[in-house]
Enzyme design. Structure first.
Site: not given
Length: 751
Positions: A198, A282, A317, A357, A370, A372, A430
């Site tokens: 990254k 970040e 996430n 993304e 990022e 993938n 969740f």
């Protein structure tokens, strides 16, 4: 077995989204496909003529559903285009099955790898060959490069498809394959290195003039440095694994304390999941959308963007619901994002399917998140709206063929929605993992416009070792409204027994007014359910419908129990009781309702608290699905359990409701029954999920404060901190680091 090789007439230039009805193999009893379709006779690349596609050659599509627009030849296979004789799939579960289906369509033999606990898995049975690569833990099996390389050599596979996760973005694995002259079906090692890191990918993105998020471009050394950097950037910040993905190794920090905790947990998760504990920090963009662009490149310098996917509905996430296209983007923003994604792909000579993304704010400003360098979990929605088979494209590119399409050829046809169906308890954060064996399992693939990508079958085990995904449920429609309605119906008709699942949460999301309007962001779940998910909240009309259906079901079961199967030689005359109506006491949510039901043929007339309803059905109590009509409204319900004491569990509008139904006499007698006292949980800590104890932070005699960490449980590669519910002294500790615990197991007691 009757032949399914029926040619389907299609108007010129028609498109078949990547769906198919489920073809059952006589040999395996599994999801499968016929091996190869006849060569596509299209004279021009990209467009197939009428009647060129055979229905069963398009994975998991309802036979009743075809969309007329245009056909990309990718959905079929040209047998004159030679690729590989044998491919090994270095993965498991649904993605392994997905790759095998396309390989069968292309006439390619397949090799499955598996751990010892996966020996009877669906992907193993679907493949032509299978090799065990180690015991259950991923580090000893699906991440065991030595064992996988031995499998490649012994089976003489010419290429390896890594799927997603595991070794799919591991440059060392790609190098090992190259050293053996085996093709890695993915980008080259340079692209994997550049985009998989990254930190490096962000620097390259800046150089390629891709919009990036402000942040620290180096590696964070320790927690103290993390705090210093976070203060410089300004809270909130995102701490994430440099080599990460899939939501693993990511934490949001709003202050110094959360930064220290986030550094610790993220580095541990990163080391566990990726073997690389490097972190970066970040700026966290609050309330963004998560929108990604699918890209496809070849080894000849060509690259395309295949439109976007909206992936903003997330928990921890990790994506839960995805759709294509995004309701938020206009054509100008879509083009800008696509062009930047392609620019980044070309900057690293990207040659395969990949995903760039972005985070998108409310003003449609977008920032690189990022890239993938693999096939994404949610790739089916892109396949549905473009007609491309991305796995087939990856195989073609890996063999060295150029892309067959230009950017202008890539359509947006219709709308597709994907729900990730997990073995999770949605009422706990969740979705905390659930384990168990699927005692009953039926996919809703007979409904129009439904595709299910799965790798399980009745009897499959959901274990603590792997991701708890059951399947990816995809629906396709001519527009978003139709796709969402089909998803609602598909979720209602999905039968999953033996494990806790998240169907209730998925259904609530897709019918939520904010979601329907497109007013979503990555905090959607916490915004809509600030106190946690509680299931569907019944309106008064829905409550009366449910009570009427439940009461009718109760009476139907009572009548069936009284039925005497007379085979003509009865010795004792049976006098059938004549009951004009049933007066019932129905308890739902601690409220007791008076219900009066009477039956006439297949219809029950039910009076609920003074409201009269008519409920009609076949009342086939042996079926896991029951279609009922309540005053003209059609509902699909599932009766999960019926007990002699009147307790029933019924899935209605996606949520399972527990109800107690008694006759008037039984209800009067029930008042004298003693209630079991509820357990005092304030002084004990139980595991909320099955998993492995990573660390214990206390010992008997220690004083702990409310909210203090007691232990850490790892489940499906995610670490969860367990905290004290009150201030007190530790009385006893019932576990140690390394122990495997089940849901509800006692961990620690306080005095």
């Amino acid at each position: 077995m009757n032949s399914l090789l029926t040619s389907v007439p299609i108007s010129p230039g028609a498109i078949l989204p990547l769906f198919s009805h489920q073809v059952v193999s006589d040999a395996l009893g599994l999801h499968g496909l016929q091996h190869a379709r006849p060569p596509c006779p299209s004279p021009s690349p990209g467009v197939c003529p009428s009647s060129c596609l055979l229905l069963e050659h398009v994975p998991h599509y309802s036979r009743r559903y075809l969309v007329a627009s245009r056909t990309l030849c990718s959905a079929g296979y040209d047998s004159n285009e030679k690729t590989f004789d044998k491919i090994l799939i270095a993965n498991r579960g649904e993605i392994a099955c997905r790759v095998i289906k396309t390989c069968k369509k292309m006439g390619i033999k397949t090799v499955a790898i598996h751990s010892d606990v996966d020996a009877s898995s669906v992907h193993v049975k679907m493949a032509d060959e299978a090799v065990c690569v180690g015991p259950a833990p991923t580090s000893k099996s699906y991440l065991n490069m030595d064992a996988i390389m031995d499998a490649v050599r012994n089976t003489r596979a010419q290429a390896v498809h890594p799927g997603y996760g595991f070794l799919s973005e591991n440059k060392e694995f790609a190098k090992c394959l190259a050293a053996e002259d085996v093709i890695f079906i993915g980008p080259d090692t340079h692209a994997i290195q550049a985009m998989g890191d990254k930190i490096e990918s962000k620097l390259l993105a800046k150089k390629a003039k891709v919009n990036t998020i402000p942040g620290f471009d180096g590696v964070v050394k320790d927690a103290d440095e993390a705090v210093r950097i976070a203060r410089e950037i300004g809270y909130p910040v995102m701490i994430k694994a440099s080599a990460g993905g899939g939501g693993k190794g990511m934490r949001i920090a709003w202050d110094d304390e959360e930064t220290r905790d986030g550094f610790r947990f993220s580095s541990q998760e990163a080391a566990s999941s990726f073997g690389d504990d490097r972190l970066l920090i970040e700026k966290f963009i609050d309330n963004p959308r998560h929108i990604e662009i699918q890209v496809l490149g070849d080894k000849h310098g060509n690259a395309l963007w295949l439109n976007e996917r909206e992936c903003s509905i997330q928990r921890r996430n990790q994506k839960v619901v995805e759709e294509a296209p995004s309701i938020f983007l206009d054509s100008e923003t879509r083009r800008a994002m696509g062009e930047q994604a392609v620019a980044l792909a070309k900057a690293v000579n990207y040659s395969s399917a990949g995903t760039v993304e972005f985070l998108v704010d409310s003003k449609k400003n977008f920032y690189f998140l990022e890239m993938n360098t693999r096939l994404q979990v949610e790739h089916p929605v892109t396949e549905c709206i473009t007609g491309l088979d991305l796995v087939q494209e990856m195989i073609r590119v890996a063999k060295g063929y150029p892309l067959r399409h230009k950017q202008a050829d890539i359509p947006i046809n219709g709308w597709a929605v994907e729900c990730r169906v997990y073995a999770e308890d949605p009422y706990k954060s969740f979705g905390l993992p659930s384990v168990g064996r699927l005692s009953q399992y039926e996919e809703p693939i007979r409904l129009p416009g439904v595709r299910v990508d799965s790798g399980i079958q009745p009897g499959s085990d959901i274990s603590i070792y792997y991701d708890p995904m059951i399947s990816k449920l995809i629906t396709y429609g001519s527009d978003r409204t139709e796709a969402l309605k089909r998803m609602e119906d598909a979720l209602d008709n999905y039968v999953i027994r033996g494990v806790t699942h998240n169907i209730a949460l998925l259904r609530e999301v897709i019918i939520n007014s904010r979601f329907i309007e497109g007013n979503i962001n990555t905090k959607f779940l916490s915004d809509v359910y600030p106190d946690g998910f509680k299931g569907h909240q019944l309106t008064e009309t829905e409550r009366n419908q449910f009570l009427a259906v439940a009461s009718s079901l109760f009476v139907a079961s009572q009548l069936r129990a009284q039925h005497f199967q007379d085979h003509g030689n009865s010795r004792v005359p049976i006098v059938k009781p004549q009951v004009a109506s049933w007066e019932l006491s129905v308890k739902l949510h601690d409220e007791i309702h008076t219900v009066i039901a009477s039956k006439s043929g297949p219809t029950f007339s039910v009076e609920v608290d003074g409201s009269k309803l008519n409920v009609t059905s076949t009342w086939n109590l042996a079926s896991p699905l029951l279609s009922v009509n309540v005053d003209g409204t059609q509902r699909t319900i599932q009766c999960l359990s019926r007990e002699a004491g009147g307790n029933m569990s019924i899935q209605f509008l996606g949520t399972v409701y527990k109800v107690r139904i008694l006759t008037k006499l039984a209800a009067e007698l029930h008042k004298f029954m003693l209630e079991k006292a509820a357990e005092d949980t304030s002084s004990i800590l139980r595991s909320p999920m099955p998993g492995v104890v990573v660390a214990i932070s206390v010992k008997p005699g220690d004083l702990v404060a409310e909210g203090q960490e007691i232990c850490v449980i790892e489940a499906m590669k995610m670490q969860n901190s367990m905290t004290a519910g009150k201030t007190g002294k530790v009385k006893s500790v019932h576990c140690k680091a390394g122990d495997t615990v089940g849901e509800g197991d006692l961990l620690v007691e306080l005095e």
